[in-house]
Every structure is written in structure tokens, then in C-alpha cells.
Design a protein around this motif. Structure first.
Motif, PDB file in Angstrom:
ATOM      1  N   ARG A   1      16.796 -14.866  -7.855  1.00 56.37           N
ATOM      2  CA  ARG A   1      18.096 -15.427  -8.931  1.00 56.37           C
ATOM      3  C   ARG A   1      19.344 -14.997  -8.316  1.00 56.37           C
ATOM      4  O   ARG A   1      20.251 -15.638  -8.119  1.00 56.37           O
ATOM      5  N   ASP A   2      19.662 -13.571  -7.738  1.00 53.74           N
ATOM      6  CA  ASP A   2      20.748 -13.299  -7.351  1.00 53.74           C
ATOM      7  C   ASP A   2      21.238 -13.775  -6.128  1.00 53.74           C
ATOM      8  O   ASP A   2      22.311 -14.167  -5.969  1.00 53.74           O
ATOM      9  N   LEU A   3      20.050 -14.208  -5.307  1.00 48.76           N
ATOM     10  CA  LEU A   3      20.451 -14.944  -3.979  1.00 48.76           C
ATOM     11  C   LEU A   3      21.001 -16.335  -4.310  1.00 48.76           C
ATOM     12  O   LEU A   3      22.037 -16.856  -3.690  1.00 48.76           O
ATOM     13  N   LEU A   4      20.294 -16.903  -5.399  1.00 47.55           N
ATOM     14  CA  LEU A   4      20.779 -18.359  -5.569  1.00 47.55           C
ATOM     15  C   LEU A   4      22.150 -18.327  -6.145  1.00 47.55           C
ATOM     16  O   LEU A   4      23.066 -19.199  -5.969  1.00 47.55           O
ATOM     17  N   THR A   5      22.468 -17.207  -7.035  1.00 48.62           N
ATOM     18  CA  THR A   5      23.839 -17.320  -7.470  1.00 48.62           C
ATOM     19  C   THR A   5      24.854 -17.027  -6.347  1.00 48.62           C
ATOM     20  O   THR A   5      25.938 -17.633  -6.485  1.00 48.62           O
ATOM     21  N   LYS A   6      24.632 -16.182  -5.478  1.00 43.16           N
ATOM     22  CA  LYS A   6      25.423 -15.867  -4.424  1.00 43.16           C
ATOM     23  C   LYS A   6      25.626 -17.112  -3.563  1.00 43.16           C
ATOM     24  O   LYS A   6      26.730 -17.226  -3.045  1.00 43.16           O
ATOM     25  N   PHE A   7      24.593 -17.872  -3.309  1.00 42.91           N
ATOM     26  CA  PHE A   7      24.800 -19.264  -2.426  1.00 42.91           C
ATOM     27  C   PHE A   7      25.555 -20.108  -3.229  1.00 42.91           C
ATOM     28  O   PHE A   7      26.353 -20.685  -2.481  1.00 42.91           O
ATOM     29  N   GLU A   8      25.518 -20.274  -4.441  1.00 47.07           N
ATOM     30  CA  GLU A   8      26.381 -21.020  -5.310  1.00 47.07           C
ATOM     31  C   GLU A   8      27.753 -21.025  -5.357  1.00 47.07           C
ATOM     32  O   GLU A   8      28.645 -21.750  -5.543  1.00 47.07           O
ATOM     33  N   GLN A   9      28.043 -19.555  -5.500  1.00 48.65           N
ATOM     34  CA  GLN A   9      29.384 -19.040  -5.789  1.00 48.65           C
ATOM     35  C   GLN A   9      30.159 -19.297  -4.319  1.00 48.65           C
ATOM     36  O   GLN A   9      31.457 -19.455  -4.332  1.00 48.65           O
ATOM     37  N   LYS A  10      29.345 -19.198  -3.152  1.00 51.52           N
ATOM     38  CA  LYS A  10      30.088 -19.428  -2.008  1.00 51.52           C
ATOM     39  C   LYS A  10      30.232 -20.693  -1.527  1.00 51.52           C
ATOM     40  O   LYS A  10      31.131 -21.171  -0.801  1.00 51.52           O
ATOM     41  N   PHE A  11      29.525 -21.620  -1.984  1.00 50.32           N
ATOM     42  CA  PHE A  11      29.444 -22.993  -1.164  1.00 50.32           C
ATOM     43  C   PHE A  11      29.285 -23.868  -2.485  1.00 50.32           C
ATOM     44  O   PHE A  11      29.018 -23.565  -3.538  1.00 50.32           O
ATOM     45  N   GLU A  12      29.828 -25.289  -2.237  1.00 48.38           N
ATOM     46  CA  GLU A  12      29.568 -26.026  -3.526  1.00 48.38           C
ATOM     47  C   GLU A  12      28.379 -26.906  -3.349  1.00 48.38           C
ATOM     48  O   GLU A  12      27.858 -27.469  -1.970  1.00 48.38           O
ATOM     49  N   THR A  13      27.105 -26.618  -3.815  1.00 46.95           N
ATOM     50  CA  THR A  13      25.721 -26.799  -3.506  1.00 46.95           C
ATOM     51  C   THR A  13      25.476 -27.917  -4.675  1.00 46.95           C
ATOM     52  O   THR A  13      26.019 -28.230  -5.668  1.00 46.95           O
TER      53      THR A  13
ATOM     54  N   TRP B   1      23.067 -28.061   5.151  1.00 44.51           N
ATOM     55  CA  TRP B   1      22.111 -26.831   5.116  1.00 44.51           C
ATOM     56  C   TRP B   1      21.227 -26.936   3.639  1.00 44.51           C
ATOM     57  O   TRP B   1      21.742 -27.030   2.564  1.00 44.51           O
ATOM     58  N   THR B   2      19.962 -26.577   3.895  1.00 47.56           N
ATOM     59  CA  THR B   2      19.049 -26.399   2.696  1.00 47.56           C
ATOM     60  C   THR B   2      18.228 -25.157   2.570  1.00 47.56           C
ATOM     61  O   THR B   2      17.756 -24.801   3.560  1.00 47.56           O
ATOM     62  N   LEU B   3      18.648 -24.706   1.569  1.00 49.32           N
ATOM     63  CA  LEU B   3      17.883 -23.191   1.224  1.00 49.32           C
ATOM     64  C   LEU B   3      16.513 -23.544   0.405  1.00 49.32           C
ATOM     65  O   LEU B   3      16.637 -24.180  -0.570  1.00 49.32           O
ATOM     66  N   SER B   4      15.372 -23.156   0.975  1.00 45.82           N
ATOM     67  CA  SER B   4      14.226 -23.413   0.480  1.00 45.82           C
ATOM     68  C   SER B   4      13.397 -22.242   0.407  1.00 45.82           C
ATOM     69  O   SER B   4      13.666 -21.181   0.892  1.00 45.82           O
TER      70      SER B   4
ATOM     71  N   VAL C   1       9.449 -25.388  -1.009  1.00 50.34           N
ATOM     72  CA  VAL C   1      10.177 -25.812  -2.081  1.00 50.34           C
ATOM     73  C   VAL C   1      11.672 -25.902  -1.935  1.00 50.34           C
ATOM     74  O   VAL C   1      12.190 -24.987  -1.776  1.00 50.34           O
ATOM     75  N   PRO C   2      12.328 -26.978  -1.762  1.00 48.87           N
ATOM     76  CA  PRO C   2      13.969 -27.191  -1.622  1.00 48.87           C
ATOM     77  C   PRO C   2      14.313 -26.367  -2.979  1.00 48.87           C
ATOM     78  O   PRO C   2      14.249 -26.780  -3.870  1.00 48.87           O
ATOM     79  N   LEU C   3      15.523 -25.662  -2.862  1.00 46.98           N
ATOM     80  CA  LEU C   3      16.158 -24.958  -3.860  1.00 46.98           C
ATOM     81  C   LEU C   3      17.447 -25.412  -3.938  1.00 46.98           C
ATOM     82  O   LEU C   3      17.948 -25.889  -5.147  1.00 46.98           O
ATOM     83  N   GLU C   4      18.428 -25.437  -2.887  1.00 52.40           N
ATOM     84  CA  GLU C   4      19.909 -25.697  -3.040  1.00 52.40           C
ATOM     85  C   GLU C   4      20.142 -26.190  -1.342  1.00 52.40           C
ATOM     86  O   GLU C   4      19.554 -25.819  -0.508  1.00 52.40           O
ATOM     87  N   SER C   5      21.105 -27.001  -1.586  1.00 53.24           N
ATOM     88  CA  SER C   5      21.769 -27.700  -0.487  1.00 53.24           C
ATOM     89  C   SER C   5      23.235 -27.923  -0.589  1.00 53.24           C
ATOM     90  O   SER C   5      23.594 -27.877  -1.559  1.00 53.24           O
ATOM     91  N   THR C   6      23.873 -27.582   0.596  1.00 51.45           N
ATOM     92  CA  THR C   6      25.321 -27.767   0.821  1.00 51.45           C
ATOM     93  C   THR C   6      25.695 -28.417   2.097  1.00 51.45           C
ATOM     94  O   THR C   6      24.926 -28.217   3.209  1.00 51.45           O
TER      95      THR C   6
END
Length: 466
Positions: free
Chosen positions: A45-57, A116-119, A159-164
Motif C-alpha cells: 500500500r505504501d508503494l502504491l501511495t508513493k507511485f500515485e504521489q509522484k505521477f499522475e496515475t 508504464w504499468t505497475l503490476s 494483476v495490473p495495479l497502476e499505470s502512468t
């Protein structure tokens, strides 16, 4: 559509099920909610939060609002209120998988769009565990008449999680690497449409170890029976043979596990032989009627090897001492005596004593209920047919099945607080979809219920005539 060499054309039966689900009154999807294991220090969850804060996902469907991850397991087709009730009952009877799932994040780049896709990827053993869970759930629903199909990717589960959309130079791949253990915590149900609103949530109870192995036996009288079997065996070098028989859904597997628990507690070795083992794969139970003869042949061969001592004895708990006794269990349906007489003959040739254990079935209606709860997807009408040709054995130790359906105290789609059912907690979620689903299912509920009652009456008449 052209089929490449690396693609397999779906089986005809699979195509029929898919088509039937598409034509159902209501289609729902079943998800498995994952939680990070307690031992993990770094959180996904922390990793996803960090990814969302740095990029528009753009968040994928597998990520919840709280940034938890869920895996899409099944799609089901509901055509009546009865189907909805059976779906709920099956979900309430689920057990949390004992395996922890090993997962890791992967970051993939689409050079054409600079996307980029974080999976989340699963190790092979974890993929197999998810497949077994999904396959078991599908077969249980199939036994209840609820059409369903597994949605897991058979090649590689990612499983795809976030993309930017960012340039290559702005992405540090190592910064978003995570690996850890996750556990299955909840089962979610939502409608198969764009809204994907959750209409049901079932919390899977944590797996706990019992200090007393006999504390929760469904058949406590089994302890003295197994003790008598072991103590009456005059020659400890000769295994004790137990032939366990009963129609699908009668509770044979539960009784077999309890016999095994008693043997382990008494320090006796335990070996089980079953034709069902032939159809067990790393991804669950896959039955093929064309291979049924081969399955029974292998079961007899394994049984012979067990009596001869060629199959390792399961002591449990890593004990190294030589056991005083050895119990060999044959777990098959065996509706008539000729089906298990070969095992008796083999046992007599090896000088072993044979005991018969039966799971009783009172009538055809009970057989129908057993058919609705069996875990191998055998249709209820087939189970009733097995009951009709059942041949009792006067020598057998008979047990009355100790099972019950999860009882629904309210509409599965109604508004309300948490509901406690059979030590399970379910949360009926209030959504805009609720009223429309109930309305659609009510249109066909009375017709399907009438058909079910008519079928049961025919079964009763058939029993009376026989």
C-alpha cells in the motif's frame, strides 16, 4: 478470428458455459481480497501511495480505494433467486487458504505510448494456490446449478495495479520493486458491468491451530471405533484396511480427515487411496470421464503398494520412530458391493483385516441436498441416481452426515449492518444495483422454484415405486 500456434481454442463445453453466462439474467464477478501478511514490514500500500504521489496515475480495477489488491476469480450467471441464495451459501462455507501468496511488483514499459504499468506478479506455487481456490469454488457452484467460469489467466497471472504516461528518463525502476507475502482475507462479489459496485463481502476467518486435535471432531464416536480397529489388529506388520463409501457430498472427505487425525494422534501411520487423486492437478480438480477406468486402476495399484509397504507412510509431525500400526483408507463412492470387493480380495491376500465405513443417506431429498454441496461438481440428479442404486453393507459402521447449509437470516443484497452466520461475517453492501438485481431475479424466481418442487416430487415418486 485466427488462432495462433501459441493459443488454444476453448473447449466446446467452455464455450457453452461462457455463452450461457452471457445470456444470464444477472452476471456477477467474484474477487479475492488480499492483505499483506503480518510479518511484512514494507507495505505494498505504501508503494502504491508513493507511485500515485509522484505521477499522475490511472488506477486499475484490482486496486481498491484503500489501495488494497484483489484478484478476479470467477464470473457467474444468476437466473433465479435460488441461484443467488446458493451463491451466498457456497461463499459462506469457504475456508481461508492456508498458503501465503508470494508476490512481487513488476514495472513494464509500452514504448509506443510511453506508458508504464505497475503490476503484481505471483510465483508459480502461489498461482497454483489461487487456481485451486478458484477451481474448488467453481465446482461447488456448479454442484448448486450456478454457472461459473474461472477468470484467471492460465499462462501467467499478472494483476495490473497502476499505470502512468511518463518518459523513460523520468522512471527509476528499482525504486518501485517490492516483494512480500500476502494472505487471502475476503471474498467480494460485484456486478459485471462498468460500475463494478460490490454487492457482497464475506470475511474469511483466519486459520487457527487447535491444541486438542479432537476438540472439533464432527464425529466424536469415531475415536473409539478407530482405536478398536487398531487395537484389534493382532499382527502390527499387517495394515488395517478401512473402506470408506458414500455418495458425493455426504461428508466422506471430512470423515477421512478425522480418521487421519486420530491415527496421527495415536502414532499410527496413515495412507489414503482414492480414484479422485488421479484427477487432482496443481491447479485443482479436473475430472475426465474417459479416464475414470484408468483412475480406478491406479487406485487399486496404489492400494496394493500400500499394503506391501512401497508407499511411504504418513506419520505427520515429522516423527521418525517406527509406528506400531498402519491404517490404509480407501476413499471412493462405491455405491454397490462389487465396486469395492476387489479391495477386500487384495487385503485378504495380504492378511489384512477389512472394515467398512458408510456415510448414510436417508432419502432422495437428502441425496439432492448432498448433490448441491459436493465439491467435485457432480450434478444433483447424478447424485440422486447414485443413491437409487445404493447397496447397503450390513457389516458397515454407519455414520449420519453432520453438515448444514449456511443459513441466511436476511436478503443477501439487503441493506444492513454486519451479519454473523455460522461464525462467518458477511457485509451486505447497499448499492444502486440492489433493487434492479432483486427485481430481475424475482421475475424468474417463482417459475424456477416451481420447477424445483416438481423435480423433487418426481424423485419422491421414483423412491416410492422402487
Amino acid at each position: 478470428m485466427a488462432w495462433g500456434k501459441n493459443r488454444r481454442r476453448p473447449h466446446g463445453e467452455t464455450q457453452d458455459i461462457t455463452r450461457s453466462i452471457q445470456q444470464s439474467v444477472v452476471r456477477v464477478r467474484v474477487w479475492l481480497h488480499l492483505s499483506v501478511a503480518e510479518a511484512e514490514t514494507a507495505s505494498l500500500r505504501d508503494l502504491l501511495t508513493k507511485f500515485e504521489q509522484k505521477f499522475e496515475t490511472r488506477r486499475g480495477h484490482a486496486v481498491t480505494q484503500r489501495r488494497d489488491v484483489r484478484v478476479e476469480l470467477l464470473e457467474c450467471g444468476l437466473n433465479s433467486w435460488q441461484h443467488l441464495v446458493e451463491l451466498q451459501r457456497v461463499l459462506m462455507g469457504l475456508k481461508r487458504p492456508t498458503e501465503q501468496l508470494t508476490t512481487k511488483t513488476t514495472l513494464r514499459h509500452d514504448a509506443k505510448y510511453d506508458e508504464w504499468t505497475l503490476s503484481l506478479a505471483f510465483l508459480k506455487a502461489s498461482e497454483d494456490a489461487l487456481w485451486r481456490f478458484a477451481t474448488t469454488l467453481m465446482l461447488r457452484l456448479q454442484s448448486c446449478g450456478v454457472l461459473s467460469k474461472v477468470l484467471l489467466d492460465p499462462r501467467r497471472l499478472i494483476v495490473p495495479l497502476e499505470s502512468t504516461f511518463v518518459e523513460w528518463t523520468n522512471m527509476d525502476i528499482d525504486e518501485y520493486q517490492w516483494e512480500g507475502q500476502q494472505v487471502c482475507s475476503q471474498v467480494l462479489v460485484n456486478v459485471s458491468d462498468e460500475s463494478r459496485d460490490d454487492i457482497q463481502r464475506v470475511f474469511l476467518p483466519p486459520v487457527r491451530e487447535l491444541e486438542d486435535p479432537f476438540a472439533e471432531l464432527r464425529y466424536p464416536e469415531l475415536v473409539s471405533i478407530v482405536d478398536d480397529m487398531l487395537s484389534s489388529n493382532s499382527d502390527a506388520k499387517k495394515p488395517v484396511v478401512v473402506i470408506l463409501r458414500g455418495i458425493p457430498g455426504s461428508g466422506k472427505s471430512t470423515l477421512g480427515r478425522e480418521i487421519e487425525a486420530i491415527c496421527r494422534h495415536r502414532g499410527a501411520a496413515f495412507t489414503v487411496c482414492s480414484a479422485d487423486f488421479f484427477f487432482e492437478t496443481t491447479r485443482g480438480y479436473v475430472f475426465d470421464v474417459k479416464k475414470l477406468g484408468a483412475a480406478h486402476s491406479k487406485c487399486k495399484a496404489d492400494f496394493t503398494r500400500a499394503l506391501e509397504g512401497d508407499i511411504p507412510r504418513n506419520l505427520g509431525g515429522g516423527r521418525q520412530r517406527r509406528p506400531r500400526q498402519h491404517l490404509v483408507l480407501v476413499d471412493n463412492t462405491s455405491t454397490q458391493r462389487w465396486e469395492y470387493e476387489p479391495y477386500e480380495d487384495i487385503a485378504k491376500l495380504h492378511g489384512s483385516r477389512v472394515h467398512i465405513v458408510e456415510m448414510e443417506c436417508a432419502d432422495a431429498l437428502m441425496a439432492f441436498r448432498m448433490g448441491q454441496r459436493n465439491s467435485h461438481g457432480v450434478p444433483p440428479d447424478k447424485v440422486v441416481s447414485m443413491f437409487m442404486r445404493w447397496e447397503k453393507d450390513p457389516r458397515a459402521h454407519c455414520f449420519t452426515p453432520q453438515f448444514e447449509h449456511a443459513r441466511l437470516t436476511t436478503n443477501p443484497l439487503s441493506d444492513g449492518d454486519f451479519i454473523q452466520l455460522n461464525s462467518r461475517t458477511t457485509l451486505p453492501c447497499a448499492t444502486d444495483q440492489t433493487s434492479s438485481i432483486v427485481e430481475k431475479l424475482n421475475l424468474v424466481h417463482h417459475l424456477r422454484l416451481k420447477e424445483l418442487k416438481s423435480y423433487k416430487m418426481e424423485v419422491v415418486k421414483l423412491c416410492e415405486s422402487s
